[in-house]
Design an enzyme around this catalytic site. Structure first.
Site, mmCIF file in Angstrom:
data_model
loop_
_atom_site.group_PDB
_atom_site.id
_atom_site.type_symbol
_atom_site.label_atom_id
_atom_site.label_comp_id
_atom_site.label_asym_id
_atom_site.label_seq_id
_atom_site.Cartn_x
_atom_site.Cartn_y
_atom_site.Cartn_z
ATOM 1 N N ARG A 1 3.144 7.399 11.124
ATOM 2 C CA ARG A 1 2.648 6.907 12.409
ATOM 3 C C ARG A 1 2.402 8.084 13.351
ATOM 4 O O ARG A 1 3.219 9.006 13.436
ATOM 5 C CB ARG A 1 3.657 5.949 13.065
ATOM 6 C CG ARG A 1 3.683 4.556 12.466
ATOM 7 C CD ARG A 1 2.348 3.807 12.630
ATOM 8 N NE ARG A 1 2.346 2.505 11.985
ATOM 9 C CZ ARG A 1 1.811 2.253 10.782
ATOM 10 N NH1 ARG A 1 1.238 3.210 10.076
ATOM 11 N NH2 ARG A 1 1.835 1.031 10.296
ATOM 12 N N ASN B 1 0.813 -1.226 0.000
ATOM 13 C CA ASN B 1 0.000 0.000 0.000
ATOM 14 C C ASN B 1 0.846 1.275 0.000
ATOM 15 O O ASN B 1 0.339 2.354 0.296
ATOM 16 C CB ASN B 1 -1.003 -0.006 1.161
ATOM 17 C CG ASN B 1 -0.332 -0.193 2.510
ATOM 18 O OD1 ASN B 1 0.870 -0.037 2.627
ATOM 19 N ND2 ASN B 1 -1.109 -0.517 3.525
ATOM 20 N N HIS C 1 -7.496 6.030 10.182
ATOM 21 C CA HIS C 1 -6.367 5.428 9.458
ATOM 22 C C HIS C 1 -6.885 4.628 8.246
ATOM 23 O O HIS C 1 -7.261 3.466 8.368
ATOM 24 C CB HIS C 1 -5.610 4.511 10.422
ATOM 25 C CG HIS C 1 -4.287 4.053 9.920
ATOM 26 N ND1 HIS C 1 -3.349 3.472 10.737
ATOM 27 C CD2 HIS C 1 -3.729 4.079 8.688
ATOM 28 C CE1 HIS C 1 -2.282 3.154 10.031
ATOM 29 N NE2 HIS C 1 -2.492 3.506 8.777
ATOM 30 N N GLN D 1 -4.507 3.650 18.440
ATOM 31 C CA GLN D 1 -5.615 3.444 17.503
ATOM 32 C C GLN D 1 -6.483 2.300 17.976
ATOM 33 O O GLN D 1 -5.917 1.255 18.309
ATOM 34 C CB GLN D 1 -5.075 3.168 16.096
ATOM 35 C CG GLN D 1 -4.431 4.401 15.511
ATOM 36 C CD GLN D 1 -4.035 4.266 14.050
ATOM 37 O OE1 GLN D 1 -3.550 5.206 13.456
ATOM 38 N NE2 GLN D 1 -4.226 3.124 13.446
HETATM 39 P P1 NAD Z 1 10.228 1.784 3.411
HETATM 40 O O1 NAD Z 1 10.850 0.722 4.250
HETATM 41 O O2 NAD Z 1 10.285 1.642 1.930
HETATM 42 O O3 NAD Z 1 10.875 3.201 3.759
HETATM 43 C C1 NAD Z 1 11.203 3.596 5.037
HETATM 44 C C2 NAD Z 1 12.330 4.611 4.927
HETATM 45 O O4 NAD Z 1 12.519 5.226 6.202
HETATM 46 C C3 NAD Z 1 13.675 3.978 4.550
HETATM 47 O O5 NAD Z 1 14.189 4.641 3.403
HETATM 48 C C4 NAD Z 1 14.528 4.217 5.774
HETATM 49 O O6 NAD Z 1 15.898 4.425 5.473
HETATM 50 C C5 NAD Z 1 13.899 5.470 6.354
HETATM 51 N N1 NAD Z 1 14.210 5.683 7.779
HETATM 52 C C6 NAD Z 1 14.140 4.811 8.795
HETATM 53 N N2 NAD Z 1 14.544 5.386 9.949
HETATM 54 C C7 NAD Z 1 14.865 6.665 9.644
HETATM 55 C C8 NAD Z 1 15.349 7.752 10.411
HETATM 56 N N3 NAD Z 1 15.607 7.621 11.733
HETATM 57 N N4 NAD Z 1 15.570 8.931 9.780
HETATM 58 C C9 NAD Z 1 15.345 9.051 8.444
HETATM 59 N N5 NAD Z 1 14.893 8.040 7.665
HETATM 60 C C10 NAD Z 1 14.651 6.864 8.263
HETATM 61 O O7 NAD Z 1 8.721 1.886 3.904
HETATM 62 P P2 NAD Z 1 7.472 2.616 3.207
HETATM 63 O O8 NAD Z 1 6.698 1.633 2.407
HETATM 64 O O9 NAD Z 1 7.956 3.866 2.567
HETATM 65 O O10 NAD Z 1 6.610 2.937 4.524
HETATM 66 C C11 NAD Z 1 7.123 3.827 5.506
HETATM 67 C C12 NAD Z 1 6.210 3.852 6.713
HETATM 68 O O11 NAD Z 1 4.955 4.413 6.362
HETATM 69 C C13 NAD Z 1 5.857 2.486 7.290
HETATM 70 O O12 NAD Z 1 6.847 1.984 8.135
HETATM 71 C C14 NAD Z 1 4.583 2.780 8.030
HETATM 72 O O13 NAD Z 1 4.854 3.250 9.341
HETATM 73 C C15 NAD Z 1 3.957 3.910 7.225
HETATM 74 N N6 NAD Z 1 2.806 3.418 6.423
HETATM 75 C C16 NAD Z 1 1.570 3.954 6.667
HETATM 76 C C17 NAD Z 1 0.479 3.482 5.970
HETATM 77 C C18 NAD Z 1 -0.898 4.062 6.163
HETATM 78 O O14 NAD Z 1 -1.892 3.419 5.836
HETATM 79 N N7 NAD Z 1 -1.026 5.282 6.661
HETATM 80 C C19 NAD Z 1 0.630 2.455 5.024
HETATM 81 C C20 NAD Z 1 1.918 1.984 4.761
HETATM 82 C C21 NAD Z 1 2.995 2.452 5.487
#
Ligand code: NAD
Length: 399
Positions: A285, A147, A333, A314
């Site tokens: 988050r 997603n 959400h 949540q």
């Molecule tokens: P991803 O793993 O592709 O990307 C995460 C990125 O965060 C990576 O590039 C990583 O290097 C970076 N990162 C981690 N710690 C960091 C820090 N301290 N400082 C800077 N960058 C940092 O994941 P994604 O698919 O892009 O998803 C990211 C997040 O979005 C998920 O972990 C989740 O919490 C959230 N999400 C929310 C929904 C929603 O429905 N609202 C859906 C999917 C994901």
């Protein structure tokens, strides 16, 4: 044979839909980086139907029961008398979605001596105490990429909605008004603005790509720098700190996972680095932000708007200040659980279960914790530790 406990959100108040707004879903071949979509041996659901609610059962019942397993599906997840707690004692696998998370704390793990795997049907496994899972040898897996693009679309919608003052303007129509001055007194164009993403992973990079055609200036920070070719292609400015990014951006969007390093990264102190009147979009988050500092920044005008769909805990209690703070564009959400996304993560969850039961390796890109340590995407995107503290407050939500 295994017992699987699956925690899902409630059905619509009008009951599970009998018909849908559209017939079917577009076919996607691959994700943008070439990763294949989920590849289960089969699915027992119609893509485009509601799968994430209790009656949808993620389309898993036939598969699991025909293989002799027991499936318990419930929305009752919070408080010691929840169905989740009642079923833990002999559960081997727990599945939940971040939209309606089963907070898998160390206490719950201790009540589940047979627990082998916790699956996030979606992305973002912070509702599981990852340190607790590592200490107990429990595998944590999620459906990476399922997603990410759905969320990026929600981010773009939120940026435009806030900057152009869409929601209050729409409300004037509902109220029977024609109050143009009231609508436009807070309305701007995004063209020429500076937008920065905290993290440029799957979602963050997609957001940058989608916003590029609006002629915005693009910024990012991430603990992993993007390839030089991508930086050049999108004309990106890289920042090594949130402070440096926030100082120059009109719009900031948070797209990193929640882990101990990122918890409350936006707080009263760091908000001082934001430009007065900045917009903040958080679909990552809720706990990346200090709840009360956000509400105060909207009250003072330090932030011109805040939008997103993630809260902590949540479901958010009725008196959560983000429900009533000014100039917000919050939703429950939902961004990652469109019918389109549900079809992908239901198939991905099935793929993970098939691998588990057939003793085949789970795709590396789906792994967060395995063998007592962060693994796969978990090793890339998370830091060790626990971010579930305070989740028991979810019990305060009243339906
Ligand atoms: P991803 O793993 O592709 O990307 C995460 C990125 O965060 C990576 O590039 C990583 O290097 C970076 N990162 C981690 N710690 C960091 C820090 N301290 N400082 C800077 N960058 C940092 O994941 P994604 O698919 O892009 O998803 C990211 C997040 O979005 C998920 O972990 C989740 O919490 C959230 N999400 C929310 C929904 C929603 O429905 N609202 C859906 C999917 C994901």
């Amino acid at each position: 044979m295994a017992k699987i406990v699956c925690v899902l959100y409630d059905d619509p108040i009008t009951g599970q839909p009998e018909t849908y707004a559209r017939d079917g879903l577009p076919t996607l071949e691959r994700y943008p980086d070439g990763q294949t979509l989920p590849t289960p041996n089969a699915i027992d659901f119609t893509p485009g139907s509601l799968l994430g609610s209790v009656s949808g059962e993620l389309g898993l019942r036939k598969y699991l029961e025909s293989n002799g397993h027991t499936l318990v599906v419930t929305s009752s997840k919070d408080g010691a008398d929840s169905v989740l707690d009642r079923e833990l004692h002999d559960a081997e696998i727990i599945i939940s979605q971040p939209f309606w998370p089963a907070y898998m704390t160390a206490e719950r793990m201790d009540k589940a001596p047979k627990l082998k795997m916790i699956v996030t049907a979606g992305i973002g496994s912070d509702h599981t105490d990852l340190q607790g899972a590592m200490d107990r040898g429990i595998t944590v897996a999620e459906v990476t990429y399922c997603n990410s693009n759905s969320v990026a679309e929600h981010v773009v919608m939120s940026v435009l909605a806030l900057v152009r003052n869409y929601i209050p303007s729409h409300n004037w129509v509902l109220k029977g008004g024609w109050n143009i001055a009231d609508c436009v007194a807070r309305s701007y164009d995004v063209e020429g603005m500076h937008v920065g993403t905290v993290a440029a992973g799957r979602i963050g990079l997609r957001v940058l790509r989608l916003l590029k055609p609006f002629d915005m200036h693009l910024h990012y920070m991430d603990r992993h720098r993007l390839p030089e070719a991508v930086e050049k292609e999108l004309n990106l400015t890289y920042h090594s700190t949130l402070e440096s990014l926030a100082k120059v951006c009109d719009v900031v969007t948070l797209n990193c996972p929640l882990h101990p390093e990122t918890e409350h990264m936006v707080n009263a102190e760091s908000l001082k680095n934001f430009k007065r009147g900045a917009y903040l979009i958080n679909t990552a988050r809720g706990k990346l932000c200090d709840r009360d500092a956000i509400a105060a920044a909207l009250e003072s005008g330090q932030l011109a708007g805040y939008a997103g769909d993630v809260w902590f805990p949540q479901p958010a209690p009725e008196d959560h200040p983000w429900r009533s703070m000014p100039n917000h564009g919050m939703t429950p959400h939902i961004s990652g659980t469109s019918l389109s996304a549900q079809a992908r993560y239901a198939a991905g969850t099935r793929e993970i279960l098939e691998c588990y039961f057939e003793n085949r390796p789970i795709r590396d890109e789906y792994l967060i914790v395995q063998g007592g340590e962060l693994a796969g995407v978990g090793a890339h995107s998370y830091s060790a530790g626990n971010a579930t503290k305070g989740s028991e407050e979810a019990e305060r939500f009243k339906k």
